[in-house]
Design a protein around this motif. Structure first.
Motif, PDB file in Angstrom:
ATOM      1  N   ILE A   1     -27.135 -93.802  10.298  1.00  0.00           N
ATOM      2  CA  ILE A   1     -26.019 -94.385  11.049  1.00  0.00           C
ATOM      3  C   ILE A   1     -25.974 -95.891  10.836  1.00  0.00           C
ATOM      4  CG2 ILE A   1     -25.014 -94.688  13.346  1.00  0.00           C
ATOM      5  CD1 ILE A   1     -26.365 -92.069  14.157  1.00  0.00           C
TER       6      ILE A   1
ATOM      7  N   LEU B   1     -24.305 -96.552   7.597  1.00  0.00           N
ATOM      8  CA  LEU B   1     -22.854 -96.369   7.652  1.00  0.00           C
ATOM      9  C   LEU B   1     -22.171 -97.520   8.397  1.00  0.00           C
ATOM     10  CD1 LEU B   1     -22.425 -92.529   8.333  1.00  0.00           C
ATOM     11  CD2 LEU B   1     -21.895 -93.793   6.245  1.00  0.00           C
TER      12      LEU B   1
ATOM     13  N   LEU C   1     -19.439 -90.104   9.053  1.00  0.00           N
ATOM     14  CA  LEU C   1     -20.550 -89.850   9.973  1.00  0.00           C
ATOM     15  C   LEU C   1     -20.718 -88.356  10.222  1.00  0.00           C
ATOM     16  CD1 LEU C   1     -22.691 -90.951  11.986  1.00  0.00           C
ATOM     17  CD2 LEU C   1     -20.862 -91.070  13.694  1.00  0.00           C
TER      18      LEU C   1
END
Length: 299
Positions: free
Chosen positions: A231, A234, A285
């Motif tokens: 995460i 990203l 995601l």
């Protein structure tokens, strides 16, 4: 896909823990050794929890009017109840074994432990438990450690295997300890010492399981790098130019991941740009975490 991996793994747990549980209970009735009762019922709890885990895994993604993001809270709740059951079982086994030892030391009464089938039982059960723990860990790793249920099952199988290994090795010593020698009392009280050592060595694991599950259930921040690093990458990829004006938090509840993005209230241009980025960010995601959500918050 992630749910399928979890459910397939729990089905394997169902059959494997049933075999281990039946083996432990049968050997307990053959030997009447309390440590083996602990071992057998520990496996029996794992067997029952696998059934519950399969059911929770199948319904936790369902959305309702009251829970629009799903019933993922059931997954850490499952881990909490399982950890409590393990703690209670460890303590009850210790109390029961203590009564037998006290009866021998205070009244000189007791029965010689029958360790005949211990070694083959230990080899069989330890092999299954360690293999199952590795399998659960490997399957969970395939989905970035996202499954709270598989994490609980992996730890439960490891505890079961270590408890069986400790008991088997300790009771194996009775083969070489003469009953008339200075350590002969272990033929009567070895059950207590093995159970006590097992409890002392293993009690921290269900406590850790409880702590981690409680953090999830109470919406605490996710700190596991295996979950947060993809995460973070990203965020850096999509929001790199906006990071001085944007903060974020990652919350994991079962297999549900929520990313909260905080935007400065006075920066309307940044808000518009962030909202434009939200859709491609969420889409990418969800390729990693299928039950992911993004929440935009003014600060």
């Amino acid at each position: 896909m992630q749910k399928q991996i979890e459910q397939q793994s729990l089905t394997i747990n169902f059959f494997m823990t049933f075999i281990v549980a039946i083996s432990g209970i049968i050997v307990y009735f053959l030997t009447n050794i309390q440590a083996l009762l602990l071992d057998g019922f520990f496996s029996f709890i794992s067997f029952l929890s696998a059934i519950i885990g399969i059911y929770i895994s199948r319904i936790s993604h369902r959305k309702t009017a009251r829970y629009p993001h799903g019933l993922h809270f059931l997954e850490p709740l499952y881990a909490i109840f399982k950890s409590i059951l393990i703690l209670l079982l460890l303590l009850l086994a210790l109390i029961n074994a203590s009564e037998t030892a006290l009866q021998y030391f205070l009244a000189g009464e007791g029965e010689v432990l029958d360790v005949g089938p211990i070694l083959p039982y230990t080899f069989f059960v330890v092999s299954l438990c360690f293999a199952l723990s590795f399998y659960n860990h490997y399957q969970n790793k395939k989905i970035h450690g996202l499954s709270t249920i598989l994490a609980a099952e992996a730890k439960g199988s490891l505890i079961d295997g270590l408890q069986s290994l400790g008991a088997g090795l300790a009771f194996a010593l009775l083969y070489v300890i003469p009953i008339k020698g200075p350590l002969g009392f272990l033929h009567y009280t070895g059950d207590f010492f093995v159970t006590a050592i097992s409890v002392i060595c293993l009690i921290s694991e269900p406590i850790k399981m409880f702590h981690q599950a409680f953090i999830e259930l109470s919406h605490g921040l996710a700190l596991d790098q295996e979950i947060t690093e993809p995460i973070d990458d990203l965020i850096l990829k999509h929001f790199q130019d906006l990071l001085p004006h944007v903060n974020y938090e990652i919350i994991k509840i079962g297999m549900s991941v929520k990313v909260k993005i905080y935007i400065e209230h006075e920066q309307t241009e940044i808000l518009a740009e962030t909202l434009a980025i939200r859709t491609p960010f969420l889409k990418e995601l969800q390729q990693t975490y299928s039950n992911a959500h993004v929440e935009m918050i003014y600060t």
